[in-house]
Scaffold this motif. Sequence first.
Motif, mmCIF file in Angstrom:
data_model
loop_
_atom_site.group_PDB
_atom_site.id
_atom_site.type_symbol
_atom_site.label_atom_id
_atom_site.label_comp_id
_atom_site.label_asym_id
_atom_site.label_seq_id
_atom_site.Cartn_x
_atom_site.Cartn_y
_atom_site.Cartn_z
ATOM 1 N N LEU A 195 -10.017 -5.021 -2.445
ATOM 2 C CA LEU A 195 -9.118 -5.072 -1.295
ATOM 3 C C LEU A 195 -9.104 -3.712 -0.604
ATOM 4 C CD1 LEU A 195 -6.070 -7.003 -2.793
ATOM 5 C CD2 LEU A 195 -7.688 -7.862 -1.085
ATOM 6 N N LEU A 196 -8.995 -3.738 0.704
ATOM 7 C CA LEU A 196 -8.964 -2.490 1.464
ATOM 8 C C LEU A 196 -7.663 -1.733 1.220
ATOM 9 C CD1 LEU A 196 -10.133 -0.569 3.579
ATOM 10 C CD2 LEU A 196 -9.174 -2.062 5.345
ATOM 11 N N PHE A 197 -6.553 -2.445 1.277
ATOM 12 C CA PHE A 197 -5.247 -1.807 1.127
ATOM 13 C C PHE A 197 -4.648 -2.175 -0.223
ATOM 14 C CE2 PHE A 197 -5.769 -2.335 5.765
ATOM 15 C CZ PHE A 197 -5.774 -0.994 6.104
ATOM 16 N N ILE A 198 -4.459 -1.157 -1.045
ATOM 17 C CA ILE A 198 -3.896 -1.366 -2.375
ATOM 18 C C ILE A 198 -2.707 -0.425 -2.581
ATOM 19 C CG2 ILE A 198 -6.015 -2.218 -3.446
ATOM 20 C CD1 ILE A 198 -6.513 0.611 -4.510
ATOM 21 N N ASN A 199 -1.863 -0.783 -3.543
ATOM 22 C CA ASN A 199 -0.732 0.074 -3.867
ATOM 23 C C ASN A 199 -1.143 1.102 -4.932
ATOM 24 O OD1 ASN A 199 -0.657 -1.275 -6.360
ATOM 25 N ND2 ASN A 199 0.997 -2.637 -5.719
ATOM 26 N N LYS A 200 -0.193 1.860 -5.415
ATOM 27 C CA LYS A 200 -0.495 2.912 -6.398
ATOM 28 C C LYS A 200 -1.016 2.354 -7.718
ATOM 29 C CE LYS A 200 2.803 6.176 -4.490
ATOM 30 N NZ LYS A 200 4.050 6.907 -4.674
ATOM 31 N N LYS A 201 -0.712 1.092 -7.988
ATOM 32 C CA LYS A 201 -1.169 0.459 -9.233
ATOM 33 C C LYS A 201 -2.524 -0.225 -9.051
ATOM 34 C CE LYS A 201 3.502 -0.331 -10.920
ATOM 35 N NZ LYS A 201 4.505 -1.322 -11.308
ATOM 36 N N GLY A 202 -3.096 -0.124 -7.854
ATOM 37 C CA GLY A 202 -4.397 -0.735 -7.591
ATOM 38 C C GLY A 202 -4.324 -2.211 -7.248
ATOM 39 N N LYS A 203 -3.135 -2.706 -6.989
ATOM 40 C CA LYS A 203 -2.924 -4.118 -6.653
ATOM 41 C C LYS A 203 -2.736 -4.269 -5.139
ATOM 42 C CE LYS A 203 -2.601 -5.256 -11.023
ATOM 43 N NZ LYS A 203 -3.648 -5.912 -11.705
ATOM 44 N N LYS A 204 -2.769 -5.511 -4.691
ATOM 45 C CA LYS A 204 -2.574 -5.827 -3.276
ATOM 46 C C LYS A 204 -1.222 -5.307 -2.786
ATOM 47 C CE LYS A 204 -2.011 -9.899 -0.362
ATOM 48 N NZ LYS A 204 -2.006 -11.362 -0.345
ATOM 49 N N VAL A 205 -1.201 -4.736 -1.590
ATOM 50 C CA VAL A 205 0.049 -4.264 -0.984
ATOM 51 C C VAL A 205 0.946 -5.476 -0.754
ATOM 52 C CG1 VAL A 205 1.078 -3.209 1.074
ATOM 53 C CG2 VAL A 205 -1.038 -2.276 0.114
ATOM 54 N N ASN A 206 2.198 -5.328 -1.115
ATOM 55 C CA ASN A 206 3.171 -6.400 -0.967
ATOM 56 C C ASN A 206 3.578 -6.535 0.498
ATOM 57 O OD1 ASN A 206 6.005 -7.523 -0.856
ATOM 58 N ND2 ASN A 206 5.549 -7.812 -3.027
ATOM 59 N N TYR A 207 3.576 -7.759 0.994
ATOM 60 C CA TYR A 207 3.950 -8.069 2.378
ATOM 61 C C TYR A 207 5.333 -7.506 2.694
ATOM 62 C CZ TYR A 207 4.687 -11.091 6.485
ATOM 63 O OH TYR A 207 4.925 -11.555 7.748
ATOM 64 N N VAL A 208 6.279 -7.747 1.794
ATOM 65 C CA VAL A 208 7.662 -7.304 2.001
ATOM 66 C C VAL A 208 7.735 -5.781 2.049
ATOM 67 C CG1 VAL A 208 9.996 -7.311 1.017
ATOM 68 C CG2 VAL A 208 8.618 -9.399 0.992
ATOM 69 N N HIS A 209 6.956 -5.105 1.200
ATOM 70 C CA HIS A 209 6.962 -3.638 1.208
ATOM 71 C C HIS A 209 6.595 -3.104 2.594
ATOM 72 C CE1 HIS A 209 6.144 0.545 0.323
ATOM 73 N NE2 HIS A 209 5.027 0.370 0.993
#
Length: 129
Positions: A86-100
Amino acid sequence: MQTLNYLCDPDPPKLTKKIKNDPFFKTFLSSLSFRDRCIARVIYYSNLTLSEVLRLTIKDISNIKFPETLMLDIILISENRNESELLFINKKGKKVNYVHFCQALKRATVNTGVNLSTLDLRELSEITI
């Protein structure tokens, strides 16, 4: 790092003088984190929905035309990562949350007084001169 063939446009026709030089728009974007600013700019230039942008892989972006400055930022974000990720990931390497991301836009609204939603970003992208 793999070299990807990106479509770059130094001055995309979608970007109007009004928006390009709008200090409120620049202030709004500057109040977002680097990653969230990139997400907002991808929404703006691609006219994709937030859900679509959050599902983009690094390989997917080679099919979308972006301004050169955004492409440089995307290259920074995707550095040392596989094309299938995925292009955009969070600090844990997971998909960025829509709500975030929506909460980040709300915080930027409170901080700057400029109210832009993901829908507004898409609508702005349709403005031409």
